[in-house]
Design a protein around this motif. Structure first.
Motif, PDB file in Angstrom:
ATOM      1  N   PRO A   2       0.818  -1.218   0.000  1.00 24.36           N
ATOM      2  CA  PRO A   2       0.000   0.000   0.000  1.00 24.36           C
ATOM      3  C   PRO A   2       0.851   1.268   0.000  1.00 24.36           C
ATOM      4  O   PRO A   2       1.963   1.295   0.536  1.00 24.36           O
ATOM      5  N   LYS A   3       0.293   2.307  -0.619  1.00 24.87           N
ATOM      6  CA  LYS A   3       0.955   3.612  -0.663  1.00 24.87           C
ATOM      7  C   LYS A   3      -0.138   4.673  -0.617  1.00 24.87           C
ATOM      8  O   LYS A   3      -1.042   4.667  -1.442  1.00 24.87           O
ATOM      9  N   LEU A   4      -0.067   5.573   0.362  1.00 27.92           N
ATOM     10  CA  LEU A   4      -1.008   6.679   0.472  1.00 27.92           C
ATOM     11  C   LEU A   4      -0.234   7.986   0.449  1.00 27.92           C
ATOM     12  O   LEU A   4       0.791   8.122   1.120  1.00 27.92           O
ATOM     13  N   MET A   5      -0.738   8.944  -0.333  1.00 28.46           N
ATOM     14  CA  MET A   5      -0.096  10.249  -0.454  1.00 28.46           C
ATOM     15  C   MET A   5      -1.111  11.331  -0.136  1.00 28.46           C
ATOM     16  O   MET A   5      -2.259  11.264  -0.583  1.00 28.46           O
ATOM     17  N   CYS A   6      -0.711  12.329   0.614  1.00 30.18           N
ATOM     18  CA  CYS A   6      -1.604  13.443   0.952  1.00 30.18           C
ATOM     19  C   CYS A   6      -2.165  14.098  -0.297  1.00 30.18           C
ATOM     20  O   CYS A   6      -3.325  14.492  -0.325  1.00 30.18           O
ATOM     21  N   ARG A   7      -1.363  14.234  -1.322  1.00 30.68           N
ATOM     22  CA  ARG A   7      -1.807  14.892  -2.560  1.00 30.68           C
ATOM     23  C   ARG A   7      -3.034  14.203  -3.161  1.00 30.68           C
ATOM     24  O   ARG A   7      -3.858  14.851  -3.789  1.00 30.68           O
ATOM     25  N   ASP A   8      -3.149  12.894  -2.960  1.00 30.55           N
ATOM     26  CA  ASP A   8      -4.299  12.153  -3.487  1.00 30.55           C
ATOM     27  C   ASP A   8      -5.598  12.541  -2.793  1.00 30.55           C
ATOM     28  O   ASP A   8      -6.684  12.226  -3.280  1.00 30.55           O
ATOM     29  N   TYR A   9      -5.501  13.211  -1.658  1.00 35.12           N
ATOM     30  CA  TYR A   9      -6.682  13.564  -0.872  1.00 35.12           C
ATOM     31  C   TYR A   9      -6.870  15.076  -0.755  1.00 35.12           C
ATOM     32  O   TYR A   9      -7.513  15.572   0.155  1.00 35.12           O
ATOM     33  N   GLY A  10      -6.274  15.801  -1.715  1.00 39.09           N
ATOM     34  CA  GLY A  10      -6.530  17.232  -1.826  1.00 39.09           C
ATOM     35  C   GLY A  10      -5.606  18.150  -1.038  1.00 39.09           C
ATOM     36  O   GLY A  10      -5.847  19.353  -0.973  1.00 39.09           O
ATOM     37  N   PHE A  11      -4.547  17.600  -0.456  1.00 37.72           N
ATOM     38  CA  PHE A  11      -3.620  18.435   0.315  1.00 37.72           C
ATOM     39  C   PHE A  11      -2.390  18.765  -0.521  1.00 37.72           C
ATOM     40  O   PHE A  11      -1.890  17.927  -1.258  1.00 37.72           O
ATOM     41  N   GLU A  12      -1.887  19.982  -0.381  1.00 37.88           N
ATOM     42  CA  GLU A  12      -0.620  20.349  -1.013  1.00 37.88           C
ATOM     43  C   GLU A  12       0.490  19.992  -0.033  1.00 37.88           C
ATOM     44  O   GLU A  12       1.041  20.843   0.658  1.00 37.88           O
ATOM     45  N   CYS A  13       0.765  18.704   0.027  1.00 36.73           N
ATOM     46  CA  CYS A  13       1.695  18.146   1.014  1.00 36.73           C
ATOM     47  C   CYS A  13       2.398  16.971   0.356  1.00 36.73           C
ATOM     48  O   CYS A  13       1.767  16.172  -0.343  1.00 36.73           O
ATOM     49  N   ASP A  14       3.691  16.846   0.578  1.00 36.31           N
ATOM     50  CA  ASP A  14       4.474  15.791  -0.063  1.00 36.31           C
ATOM     51  C   ASP A  14       4.574  14.507   0.760  1.00 36.31           C
ATOM     52  O   ASP A  14       5.328  13.612   0.395  1.00 36.31           O
ATOM     53  N   PHE A  15       3.801  14.392   1.833  1.00 36.78           N
ATOM     54  CA  PHE A  15       3.878  13.200   2.679  1.00 36.78           C
ATOM     55  C   PHE A  15       3.417  11.959   1.915  1.00 36.78           C
ATOM     56  O   PHE A  15       2.413  11.972   1.210  1.00 36.78           O
ATOM     57  N   VAL A  16       4.190  10.865   2.083  1.00 34.40           N
ATOM     58  CA  VAL A  16       3.855   9.571   1.498  1.00 34.40           C
ATOM     59  C   VAL A  16       4.068   8.507   2.559  1.00 34.40           C
ATOM     60  O   VAL A  16       5.104   8.471   3.229  1.00 34.40           O
ATOM     61  N   ALA A  17       3.077   7.628   2.724  1.00 33.01           N
ATOM     62  CA  ALA A  17       3.212   6.456   3.601  1.00 33.01           C
ATOM     63  C   ALA A  17       3.189   5.241   2.689  1.00 33.01           C
ATOM     64  O   ALA A  17       2.270   5.061   1.892  1.00 33.01           O
ATOM     65  N   GLU A  18       4.226   4.406   2.791  1.00 35.17           N
ATOM     66  CA  GLU A  18       4.341   3.253   1.905  1.00 35.17           C
ATOM     67  C   GLU A  18       4.964   2.096   2.661  1.00 35.17           C
ATOM     68  O   GLU A  18       5.870   2.285   3.467  1.00 35.17           O
ATOM     69  N   GLY A  19       4.476   0.887   2.400  1.00 35.47           N
ATOM     70  CA  GLY A  19       5.040  -0.294   3.044  1.00 35.47           C
ATOM     71  C   GLY A  19       3.952  -1.274   3.424  1.00 35.47           C
ATOM     72  O   GLY A  19       2.943  -1.406   2.737  1.00 35.47           O
ATOM     73  N   GLU A  20       4.171  -1.968   4.537  1.00 35.79           N
ATOM     74  CA  GLU A  20       3.181  -2.920   5.028  1.00 35.79           C
ATOM     75  C   GLU A  20       1.925  -2.174   5.455  1.00 35.79           C
ATOM     76  O   GLU A  20       2.002  -1.044   5.948  1.00 35.79           O
ATOM     77  N   GLU A  21       0.769  -2.809   5.279  1.00 35.93           N
ATOM     78  CA  GLU A  21      -0.508  -2.137   5.532  1.00 35.93           C
ATOM     79  C   GLU A  21      -0.592  -1.519   6.928  1.00 35.93           C
ATOM     80  O   GLU A  21      -0.992  -0.363   7.072  1.00 35.93           O
ATOM     81  N   GLY A  22      -0.223  -2.250   7.958  1.00 32.81           N
ATOM     82  CA  GLY A  22      -0.303  -1.725   9.321  1.00 32.81           C
ATOM     83  C   GLY A  22       0.549  -0.489   9.517  1.00 32.81           C
ATOM     84  O   GLY A  22       0.127   0.483  10.161  1.00 32.81           O
TER      85      GLY A  22
END
Length: 54
Positions: A2-22
């Motif tokens: 899984p990979k979630l990025m703030c930009r995908d949810y409308g934020f002008e933010c470069d944060f990315v969470a990637e790796g194991e689901e938990g």
């Protein structure tokens, strides 16, 4: 993995969470609450992950 990025949810933010689901769920929830003031439930973040994988 899984990979979630703030930009995908409308934020002008470069944060990315990637790796194991938990790990992604924990990191994304923590970031969203501390930086953006939004308290997403674990279930909501799991839903985000599921929708991205389709």
């Amino acid at each position: 993995m899984p990979k979630l990025m703030c930009r995908d949810y409308g934020f002008e933010c470069d944060f990315v969470a990637e790796g194991e689901e938990g790990k992604v769920i924990e990191e994304f929830r923590t970031h969203m609450e501390e930086i953006h003031g939004i308290d997403y439930s674990v279930e909501a973040v799991k839903h985000f992950i599921t929708r991205k994988q389709k």
